[in-house]
Design an enzyme around this catalytic site. Structure first.
Site, PDB file in Angstrom:
ATOM      1  N   CYS A  27       0.874  -1.346  -0.223  1.00  0.00           N
ATOM      2  CA  CYS A  27       0.175   0.025  -0.191  1.00  0.00           C
ATOM      3  C   CYS A  27       0.866   1.113  -0.132  1.00  0.00           C
ATOM      4  O   CYS A  27       2.393   1.318   0.007  1.00  0.00           O
ATOM      5  CB  CYS A  27      -0.799   0.130   0.991  1.00  0.00           C
ATOM      6  SG  CYS A  27      -0.321   0.327   2.627  1.00  0.00           S
ATOM      7  N   HIS A  75       3.398   1.867  10.903  1.00  0.00           N
ATOM      8  CA  HIS A  75       2.394   2.059  12.083  1.00  0.00           C
ATOM      9  C   HIS A  75       2.396   2.954  13.109  1.00  0.00           C
ATOM     10  O   HIS A  75       1.927   3.177  13.666  1.00  0.00           O
ATOM     11  CB  HIS A  75       3.058   1.156  12.936  1.00  0.00           C
ATOM     12  CG  HIS A  75       3.162  -0.432  12.407  1.00  0.00           C
ATOM     13  ND1 HIS A  75       1.760  -0.878  11.569  1.00  0.00           N
ATOM     14  CD2 HIS A  75       4.474  -1.405  12.380  1.00  0.00           C
ATOM     15  CE1 HIS A  75       1.553  -2.012  11.364  1.00  0.00           C
ATOM     16  NE2 HIS A  75       2.904  -2.703  11.588  1.00  0.00           N
ATOM     17  N   SER A 124      -0.985  -8.136  10.568  1.00  0.00           N
ATOM     18  CA  SER A 124      -2.696  -8.739  10.612  1.00  0.00           C
ATOM     19  C   SER A 124      -3.780  -7.881   9.456  1.00  0.00           C
ATOM     20  O   SER A 124      -4.290  -9.028   9.370  1.00  0.00           O
ATOM     21  CB  SER A 124      -2.527  -7.212  11.840  1.00  0.00           C
ATOM     22  OG  SER A 124      -3.248  -6.580  10.982  1.00  0.00           O
ATOM     23  N   THR A 131      -6.552   1.749  11.283  1.00  0.00           N
ATOM     24  CA  THR A 131      -6.756   0.895   9.738  1.00  0.00           C
ATOM     25  C   THR A 131      -6.495   0.042   8.938  1.00  0.00           C
ATOM     26  O   THR A 131      -7.026   0.123   8.594  1.00  0.00           O
ATOM     27  CB  THR A 131      -5.553   1.823   9.700  1.00  0.00           C
ATOM     28  OG1 THR A 131      -4.524   1.370   9.616  1.00  0.00           O
ATOM     29  CG2 THR A 131      -5.532   3.802   9.704  1.00  0.00           C
ATOM     30  N   GLU A 144       0.316   0.056  15.528  1.00  0.00           N
ATOM     31  CA  GLU A 144      -0.291   1.183  15.445  1.00  0.00           C
ATOM     32  C   GLU A 144      -1.647   1.443  16.427  1.00  0.00           C
ATOM     33  O   GLU A 144      -1.139   2.594  17.009  1.00  0.00           O
ATOM     34  CB  GLU A 144      -1.098   0.781  13.812  1.00  0.00           C
ATOM     35  CG  GLU A 144      -2.097   2.145  13.691  1.00  0.00           C
ATOM     36  CD  GLU A 144      -2.875   1.515  12.546  1.00  0.00           C
ATOM     37  OE1 GLU A 144      -3.043   0.878  11.577  1.00  0.00           O
ATOM     38  OE2 GLU A 144      -4.410   1.806  12.637  1.00  0.00           O
TER      39      GLU A 144
HETATM   40  S1  SF4 Z   1      -2.858   2.701   6.511  1.00  0.00           S
HETATM   41 FE1  SF4 Z   1      -1.902   1.251   6.678  1.00  0.00          FE
HETATM   42  S2  SF4 Z   1      -3.007   0.433   5.002  1.00  0.00           S
HETATM   43 FE2  SF4 Z   1      -3.541   1.949   5.141  1.00  0.00          FE
HETATM   44  S3  SF4 Z   1      -1.573   2.987   3.275  1.00  0.00           S
HETATM   45 FE3  SF4 Z   1      -1.488   3.450   5.488  1.00  0.00          FE
HETATM   46  S4  SF4 Z   1      -0.007   1.987   5.727  1.00  0.00           S
HETATM   47 FE4  SF4 Z   1      -0.816   1.283   4.101  1.00  0.00          FE
END
Ligand code: SF4
Length: 646
Positions: A14, A75, A226, A169, A127
Site C-alpha cells: 500500500c 504504524h 495483521s 486502519t 499502530e
Molecule cells: S494506513 Fe496502513 S494500510 Fe493504509 S496506506 Fe497507511 S500503512 Fe497502508
C-alpha cells in the site's frame, strides 16, 4: 474446462508501506547508519534484505548508535517514544503513514476536548499502541461487536460522557459495520470517525468478492502481518484459503479450476509476481503479470479531479489546500512527476495552483492523497495522440539510455525511442543523449498498454529533405561549396554538399597527373569545390576543385617566362636528355647538348635523378605544354654576371 489464476485488482504494497520501505532504502543509498523501531514491514524477505544492507531492528531507541538514523515505521509510535528518540542523540525519520498520523491528530484533539475514546482494534498492535499514546483520558478498545457490547454493559457511565470512536486502519470492514449498528443505537451523540484505510477496505472487499467465485484463494504476505491475516479470514469464509509467504510455500491445488490471489499491504510486488508466475505456469495461463497489473491499475478511482494550491513542499511530499473543500491534501513525491529524478521543489512552487487527481480519501477530516503525475499523464497521452495524428514534432528530456534505445520524458509520458530511430545511422553510440532536450515525432501511441514510441530519425529525414530542396533551389553553375569527401572511386571523389552528393572527376582533383584520387584526398576530408555543370531535372551535378590560379602553366607564364634562371630537380633520364621539375606539374627537358659545355656520351655521365641543378628556361610551348631547359646556358649567364660584377 480451462483453469484460471486471477490476481485481485488491489494487491501488494500500500502507499504507506511503500513510502516507509522506500524511506529506508533512500537512507541506505545516502550511506546512513539506519535503525528501525521494529521491522519496517511485516515481510520477512524485505526485512532480511534490509538486514543484509546493514539495517538493524531495535525495540528501544537507547539501543541505537549515537549519530545514526532511527526510522519510525508506517504504524507510528507513541509520543513518549518520539521523545526517547530525540533524547537518544540520533536523527529521527518519521515514516508514519499519513493516514495513521491523521488518527493520532483525531485522538489528540479528542483528548484535549475531554472526550473518551473507544477504539476498534487490537490493543497489542503497534499502530493501536502508538495511537493510544495520544489519548490523555480514559479509553477502551474492542476487537468485535461482542467486546463492544461488554464495554457497553460494564460501563454505564459512558452514556453520560462525550465519547468518540475510531478504528485501526486495518480493522475488518464487515466487523466495523456490525459494531457501527450497535454504536449508533446506543451512543446516539457519539462522534464516529471511520479511519479504516481505503487500501485495507478495498483489498478486503476485492478479496471477498474474488473468494466467492474461486475454488481456492492464495493470500500472499507475512504470517505476522495483521492485514494479511485479515485477508485470509475474509477469504476463508467463502473458500479454501492458504496463506503463503513465498511461491515455495504454494500448496498443491489439484482439481481446482479457478484460483484467486491476493496479497497483504506489506507484500512486495516481486513476491506476488513469483507466486503468480508459479501458479500461472501450473495452469499454463498466458496472461502476463504486467497485463494483470495493468488491469488492477484500471481499478483506481481516476474520476475525481480537484484543484489545489501548494502550501508546503518537503523532500517526500507536497501539501496543497484543496480549492473549495477546506481540506488539506498531499501529493507523495512519486505522484508529482513522471520523471523519477525530478525533485518536488523543482516541479512545483509555493502558491502554484495544480490540477490533481484524488487517489484516496479517508474520513471527513482526513487527508486526501492526490496525484499530479496522473493528471499530467492523462493530458500527456492526449498530446501524444494528437501529435501523432497531425505529424507534429514534440520535445522532451532524455532520462535514460538503455540497451535498445533511449527513454524521453515528454508531457509526463515516458516515450521510448528505439536505437534505430535515434540517429540517422544505425549502431551509433547513444550515451551522449543522456540529459539532453531533444525533438522527436510520435510513431506509435497505445494508451491502454501505456506504450509510446518516438523517432528522432523521422525529424532528421525531414530536415534532410528540406535541406536538399533548398540546395537544388539555390544551386547554379560556378557556385562554391565546402563539401565532405564521402567516398572514392578510381575515377573521382564523391563529395557531400549537405544532403546532395556530387562527383569531382579525377582530372579535377589535381593539376598534376594522378593515377588514383586517394593520392590527393581521403574520405572525410573537407574539400573546396564549385559546380562545373548542373542538370536540375536529373538531379545531377559535376564538381570542380582545381583553381585556375593554381594551374602550373599559368604560373609558368607569370613567374617563369623564357630566359628565367631557376632551380630544378632531375626527375627522370632518357638517352637524349634529362627531365627536370621546375614546379609541380611542369617538367622541362634538358637536351643532352644543353647539359654541359663539353661533349658527353649520355646524361648519366654527369647527372642522376634527384640532383638539384640550376637551369635556364630557353623556350615554352604552352600549346604542346613543353619546356626546354639548359644547364649550360644557366652556367654561362652566371659567369657573365660574375664578370660584370668584377
Ligand atoms: S494506513 Fe496502513 S494500510 Fe493504509 S496506506 Fe497507511 S500503512 Fe497502508
Amino acid at each position: 474446462m480451462k483453469s484460471e489464476v486471477i490476481l485481485a485488482k488491489s494487491a501488494g504494497f500500500c502507499f504507506g508501506v511503500n513510502r516507509a520501505v522506500e524511506t529506508v532504502y533512500d537512507l541506505i543509498s545516502a550511506n546512513k547508519k539506519v535503525y528501525t523501531l521494529g521491522p519496517i514491514v511485516h515481510n520477512p524477505q524485505i526485512v532480511e534484505d534490509l538486514e543484509s544492507k546493514g539495517v538493524k531492528i531495535i525495540e528501544d531507541p537507547k539501543d541505537a548508535e549515537e549519530g545514526s538514523v532511527i526510522v519510525i515505521r508506517a504504524h507510528g509510535v507513541t509520543p513518549d517514544i518520539k521523545e526517547a528518540i530525540s533524547e537518544s542523540g540520533c536523527d529521527c525519520c518519521d515514516a508514519t503513514c499519513p493516514f495513521v498520523q491523521n488518527i493520532h491528530k483525531l485522538v489528540k484533539k479528542g483528548s484535549e476536548e475531554n472526550k473518551v475514546l473507544l477504539m476498534a482494534g487490537d490493543k497489542e498492535h503497534p499502530e493501536v499502541k502508538g495511537i493510544l499514546g495520544e489519548a490523555k483520558n480514559e479509553y477502551f478498545t474492542f476487537q468485535n461487536e461482542k467486546e463492544l457490547l461488554e464495554i457497553i454493559e460494564n460501563h454505564p457511565e459512558l452514556y453520560e460522557k462525550d465519547i468518540f470512536f475510531c478504528a485501526q486502519t486495518t480493522f475488518n470492514v464487515a466487523e466495523w459495520k456490525n459494531c457501527l449498528k450497535t454504536i449508533k443505537k446506543v451512543y446516539t451523540n457519539a462522534s464516529i470517525f471511520d479511519t479504516i484505510c481505503n487500501a485495507t477496505a478495498k483489498r478486503q472487499a476485492e478479496a471477498e468478492e474474488l473468494a466467492k467465485v474461486c475454488d481456492a484463494m492464495i493470500v500472499v504476505g507475512g504470517k505476522n502481518s495483521s492485514n494479511t491475516q485479515k485477508l485470509r479470514d475474509v477469504c476463508q469464509k467463502h473458500t479454501e484459503t492458504y496463506l503463503v509467504e513465498t511461491a515455495a510455500e504454494l500448496p498443491k491445488l489439484k482439481g481446482k479450476n479457478k484460483i484467486g490471489i491476493t496479497a497483504g499491504a506489506s507484500t512486495p510486488a516481486g513476491i506476488i509476481k513469483e507466486v503468480l508466475v508459479t501458479m500461472t505456469e501450473i495452469f499454463e495461463k498466458e496472461m502476463s503479470f504486467e497485463e494483470m497489473l495493468e488491469e488492477s491499475l484500471k481499478s483506481l478511482n481516476t474520476d475525481e479531479k480537484v484543484r489545489g494550491i501548494v502550501s508546503r513542499i518537503t523532500a517526500t511530499e507536497v501539501y496543497v489546500e484543496v480549492v473549495g473543500r477546506k481540506q488539506t491534501g498531499y501529493i507523495p513525491a512519486d505522484e508529482i512527476s513522471a520523471d523519477p529524478s525530478a525533485k518536488p521543489e523543482d516541479v512545483v512552487k509555493l502558491g502554484d495552483e495544480l490540477e490533481l487527481l484524488i487517489m484516496k480519501t479517508n474520513d471527513q477530516e482526513g487527508t486526501i492523497m492526490l496525484s499530479k503525475k496522473r493528471v499530467d499523464a492523462g493530458k500527456g497521452w492526449d498530446i501524444l495522440a494528437k501529435a501523432k495524428e497531425n505529424d507534429e514534432t514534440l520535445t522532451g528530456k532524455v532520462t535514460e539510455v538503455v540497451k535498445s534505445g533511449i527513454v524521453v520524458m515528454s508531457n509526463g509520458i515516458r516515450v521510448f525511442i528505439p536505437g534505430s530511430h535515434a540517429t540517422s545511422n544505425r549502431g551509433e553510440n547513444l550515451d551522449g543523449f543522456k540529459g539532453k532536450e531533444i525533438s522527436f515525432k510520435v510513431i506509435d501511441v497505445d494508451r491502454p498498454k501505456r506504450r509510446a514510441v518516438g523517432s528522432i530519425r523521422a525529424i532528421l529525414r525531414e530536415e534532410r529533405k528540406a535541406q536538399i530542396a533548398k540546395f537544388w533551389e539555390e544551386a547554379e553553375e560556378g557556385k562554391a561549396y565546402t563539401g565532405k569527401v564521402k567516398s572514392l572511386t578510381s575515377f573521382g571523389a564523391f563529395v557531400d554538399l549537405g544532403g546532395v552528393d556530387g562527383l569531382v572527376h579525377i582530372t579535377e582533383l589535381s593539376w598534376n597527373r594522378i593515377k588514383n584520387p586517394a593520392e590527393v584526398v581521403a574520405v572525410g576530408d573537407e574539400l573546396e569545390v564549385y559546380i562545373k555543370a548542373i542538370d536540375k531535372e536529373a538531379n545531377k551535378i559535376s564538381l570542380g576543385h582545381k583553381k585556375a590560379e593554381d594551374n602550373p602553366w599559368e604560373i609558368m607564364k607569370n613567374q617563369y617566362p623564357a630566359g628565367t634562371i631557376c632551380d630544378a630537380a632531375i626527375v627522370s633520364m632518357t638517352t637524349f636528355g634529362a627531365f627536370a621539375r621546375i614546379i609541380p606539374g611542369v617538367d622541362g627537358l634538358i637536351h643532352i647538348s644543353q647539359i654541359a659545355d663539353k661533349r658527353i656520351e649520355k646524361p648519366q655521365d654527369v647527372l642522376k635523378v634527384g640532383d638539384k641543378v640550376q637551369v635556364k628556361v630557353i623556350d615554352i610551348d604552352f600549346e604542346k605544354k613543353r619546356v626546354s631547359l639548359s644547364i649550360k646556358e644557366a652556367a654561362k649567364a652566371e659567369e657573365a654576371t660574375e664578370e660584370a660584377a668584377e
